[in-house]
Design a protein around this motif. Structure first.
Motif, short mmCIF file in Angstrom:
data_model
loop_
_atom_site.label_atom_id
_atom_site.label_comp_id
_atom_site.label_asym_id
_atom_site.label_seq_id
_atom_site.Cartn_x
_atom_site.Cartn_y
_atom_site.Cartn_z
N GLN A 37 0.70 -1.23 -0.17
CA GLN A 37 -0.10 0.06 0.03
C GLN A 37 0.82 1.34 0.04
N ASN A 38 2.25 1.33 0.06
CA ASN A 38 3.04 2.28 0.39
C ASN A 38 4.23 1.94 -0.56
N PRO A 39 3.99 1.65 -1.80
CA PRO A 39 5.07 1.60 -2.84
C PRO A 39 5.93 2.66 -3.00
N GLU A 40 7.38 2.54 -3.10
CA GLU A 40 8.21 3.79 -3.40
C GLU A 40 8.48 3.83 -4.96
N ALA B 199 4.11 -14.10 -7.89
CA ALA B 199 5.69 -14.14 -7.54
C ALA B 199 6.04 -12.74 -8.26
N LEU B 200 5.66 -12.15 -9.31
CA LEU B 200 5.88 -10.96 -9.65
C LEU B 200 5.60 -9.89 -8.47
N VAL B 201 4.31 -9.96 -8.14
CA VAL B 201 4.06 -9.24 -6.72
C VAL B 201 4.98 -9.40 -5.57
N HIS B 202 5.29 -10.43 -5.53
CA HIS B 202 6.37 -10.83 -4.37
C HIS B 202 7.71 -10.01 -4.75
N GLY B 203 8.05 -10.00 -5.93
CA GLY B 203 9.34 -9.42 -6.39
C GLY B 203 8.98 -7.72 -5.93
N GLY B 204 7.94 -7.30 -6.40
CA GLY B 204 7.44 -5.85 -5.83
C GLY B 204 7.82 -5.54 -4.62
N ILE B 205 7.33 -6.59 -3.74
CA ILE B 205 7.23 -6.46 -2.34
C ILE B 205 8.69 -6.41 -1.86
N ALA B 206 9.51 -7.36 -2.42
CA ALA B 206 11.10 -7.13 -2.11
C ALA B 206 11.62 -5.87 -2.36
N ASN B 207 11.12 -5.43 -3.34
CA ASN B 207 11.71 -3.95 -3.78
C ASN B 207 10.99 -2.87 -3.47
N ARG B 208 9.81 -3.07 -2.69
CA ARG B 208 8.82 -2.15 -2.16
C ARG B 208 8.42 -1.11 -3.43
N VAL B 209 7.97 -1.85 -4.60
CA VAL B 209 7.44 -1.07 -5.60
C VAL B 209 6.21 -1.69 -6.08
N LYS B 210 5.60 -1.04 -6.89
CA LYS B 210 4.19 -1.58 -7.25
C LYS B 210 4.65 -2.10 -8.64
N VAL B 211 4.14 -3.47 -9.04
CA VAL B 211 4.34 -4.13 -10.26
C VAL B 211 3.00 -3.96 -11.15
N LYS B 212 3.07 -3.39 -12.02
CA LYS B 212 1.85 -3.56 -13.12
C LYS B 212 2.37 -4.41 -14.15
N ILE B 213 1.42 -5.48 -14.45
CA ILE B 213 1.66 -6.36 -15.56
C ILE B 213 0.84 -6.27 -16.36
N ARG B 214 1.64 -6.09 -17.71
CA ARG B 214 0.93 -6.06 -19.15
C ARG B 214 0.78 -7.20 -19.56
N TRP B 215 -0.44 -7.82 -19.44
CA TRP B 215 -0.58 -9.14 -20.31
C TRP B 215 -0.77 -8.98 -21.84
N PHE C 42 12.94 -13.65 -9.10
CA PHE C 42 12.00 -12.45 -8.99
C PHE C 42 12.24 -11.34 -8.11
N ALA C 43 12.99 -11.39 -7.23
CA ALA C 43 13.47 -10.21 -6.72
C ALA C 43 14.32 -9.16 -7.40
N SER C 44 15.27 -10.02 -7.93
CA SER C 44 16.37 -9.52 -8.73
C SER C 44 15.98 -9.15 -10.08
N PHE C 45 14.87 -9.86 -10.67
CA PHE C 45 14.41 -9.38 -12.06
C PHE C 45 13.42 -7.97 -11.70
N ILE C 46 12.71 -7.82 -10.68
CA ILE C 46 12.26 -6.63 -10.67
C ILE C 46 13.10 -5.50 -10.19
N ALA C 47 14.18 -5.92 -9.55
CA ALA C 47 15.39 -4.84 -9.33
C ALA C 47 15.86 -4.20 -10.31
#
Length: 549
Positions: A289-292, A316-332, A535-540
């Motif tokens: 709820q408080n992404p950076e 898992a993509l959401v979890h990668g965002g949690i690890a990096n404190r960012v919101k992950v928007k998925i474009r399907w 996934f944490a590294s990918f989102i980073a």
């Protein structure tokens, strides 16, 4: 001695029984109890392994090689308890087991019937493995019955839990019924009658619910809770409202606030002491709820019309965002859009900060996925290829840097340049496994957890923090090592191999900002409180890319 919680659903499907079971298990865990969750599916398939993702969503694979219902993914993500093959059973598997026994003569000439033979088999599955992986006795076993009360297919399961509740006795089992309290906008009212009818139908089958979980889109007033309690023969406190949540990871705290865990314990005659430790869930929700920042991930898939086909991947993509404190928007993105249209590739992928090509089966959409790999390689956009996505990265590498335009996979038909081919023999923890090219499709893939050895100076070794890993597989085709030298000379390095050095597990491009392909499915082991390192590294890497554009 384990206590049993039987979970049924009524009125309509898709009410969130699996999410409720996972959340309740997490709450009981947070109170210090040891738990395990099981799923009973009434359909006649032996397992979901041969079912289309559009029919049943993703197939979740366990360490011991079971192809299971996607709800087991929820169970693992919420509890961290690794699921076993014994945690998912279907009517098909039950009947298969019984028929095999009958053919062997195990029933000594008796007439084989639904009662007692089918119900006895269901009860045996429910009571299997009542210790955890450390050999400690479980405190609670939660058993979710798929489908909706009233379905013909689920009747043997309802009868089995009726019998089992009687056999276990008071204090050893309870029943939770998940139902719907619809809001009728024209009348401006919540309607309790569907819940009353559903409970009445369940009770007519001999199972009286102890707790009711009522899905509703409006707050459930105390008067309506009292009405439901009166007509459904449960205490008013045992009528638990379940409103939509901002995230599935908010559900455990939401259910606790409504008193679900306390009522379940009281139904067992256990007086709740204190409050569960929900700090991990509070931290997860704070990060969500408080992404950076925000990143956009383009997922170029084959089954994007049903996001449940990629449920674990999405999470898992959401979890990668949690690890990096960012919101992950998925474009399907439908991979077929890219076939033969290079302008479309750029138009769809340029807004993305990273590109992911997930697993799939069959030729449809393959050329679009290869085009996505090429775009990521040439534009230096972070790329993550999973299973089929790794294979397409290798085909693209042979075509683009090896100069072999007709490189392909035998999965798509005969080819003179089989960069990817069916493997017919491989080593597993149980010994050599063999497969016939024209054999059964069900259960004949390389399934479950296999170890891999990583090159010590590789990108993935630094991500994992070691050179020996274990990941879950689900595939029939492997990258052909005959093309290894050609691919590595073009910059695509084989950085992870099976322990015997025969099967490629990971490829990477060290000269690329982030380019990794894996033959396994890392998404299956990711959890919100323990994001998978890839996934944490990918989102980073996506975060870094977002700052460059």
């Amino acid at each position: 001695m384990a206590r049993y919680i039987f979970i049924t659903g009524g009125v309509v499907s898709s009410l969130g029984k699996g999410l409720m079971a996972a959340s309740l298990a997490a709450l009981l865990q947070a109170r210090g109890y040891k738990v395990r969750i099981r799923k009973f599916d009434p359909y006649l398939n032996v397992d979901p392994g041969t079912m289309s993702p559009y029919q049943h969503g993703e197939v979740y694979v366990t360490d011991d090689g079971a192809e299971t219902d996607l709800d087991l993914g929820h169970y693992e993500r919420f509890t961290g308890v690794a699921a076993h093959q014994s945690d998912n059973v279907t009517s098909g598997r039950i009947y298969q087991t019984i028929i095999q026994r009958e053919r062997r003569g195990d029933y000594l000439g008796a007439t084989v019937q639904v009662v007692p033979h089918v119900t006895d088999a269901i009860k045996a599955f429910a009571q299997a493995d009542t210790v955890d992986d450390d050999g400690q006795d479980l405190d609670f076993v939660l058993c979710e019955i798929g489908g909706t009360v009233g379905d013909i297919e689920s009747l043997p399961f309802i009868e089995a839990i009726r019998q089992l509740k009687n056999e276990l006795g008071r204090g050893r089992s309870i029943s939770i019924h998940v139902t719907l309290v619809p809001y009728i906008a024209a009348a401006g009212e919540l309607k309790t009658k569907p819940t009353q009818h559903s409970v009445r139908e369940l009770a007519a089958l001999g199972v009286q619910p102890d707790v009711l979980v009522c899905r509703c889109e409006k707050p459930l007033p105390a008067s309506e809770r009292a009405k439901i309690a009166l007509f459904c023969n449960v205490p008013a406190g045992a009528v638990i409202p379940a409103l939509d949540a901002p995230s599935i990871y908010a559900v455990p705290e939401q259910y606790h606030a409504e008193g679900l865990d306390a009522e379940v314990l009281r139904a067992f005659g256990i007086e709740p002491e204190g409050n569960p430790d929900l700090s991990r869930w509070s931290d997860i929700m704070d990060r969500l709820q408080n992404p950076e920042g925000e990143v956009t991930i383009g997922v170029v898939g084959k089954y994007v019309g049903l996001q449940d086909a990629y449920k674990s991947l999405n999470e898992a993509l959401v979890h990668g965002g949690i690890a990096n404190r960012v919101k992950v928007k998925i474009r399907w993105i439908d991979a077929e859009l890219f076939e033969g249209d290079h302008d479309m590739v750029a138009a769809e992928l340029e807004p993305c900060h990273a590109i992911l090509v997930p697993g799939a089966f069959g030729e449809r959409g393959a050329e679009g996925k290869i085009a996505s790999v090429r775009f990521a390689r040439e534009r230096k956009v972070p790329y993550f290829g999973i299973c089929f996505g790794m294979q397409m990265a290798c085909i693209e590498g042979v075509r683009s840097t090896g100069g072999i335009a007709n490189a392909s996979s035998t999965e798509f038909g005969p080819t003179e340049q089989p960069v990817v081919g069916m493997i017919t023999e491989w080593m597993s923890p149980e010994g050599i496994q063999k497969r016939e090219s024209d054999g059964d499709l069900g259960g004949t893939m390389r399934l479950g957890a296999y170890e891999a050895t990583l090159a010590g100076n590789s990108v993935v070794a630094s991500i994992y923090g070691g050179t020996t890993i274990s990941e879950r597989h689900r595939h029939r085709y492997e990258v052909n090592t005959a093309y290894r030298d050609m691919l590595e000379s073009g910059g695509l390095v084989f950085s992870g191999m099976s322990p015997d050095g025969m099967l490629p597990e990971i490829v990477e491009r060290p000269d690329h900002p982030w380019f990794v392909g894996v033959q396994f499915h890392p998404e299956l082991k990711s959890k919100p409180f323990d994001p998978h390192p890839l996934f944490a590294s990918f989102i980073a890497a996506a975060v870094k890319q977002s700052r460059l554009v």
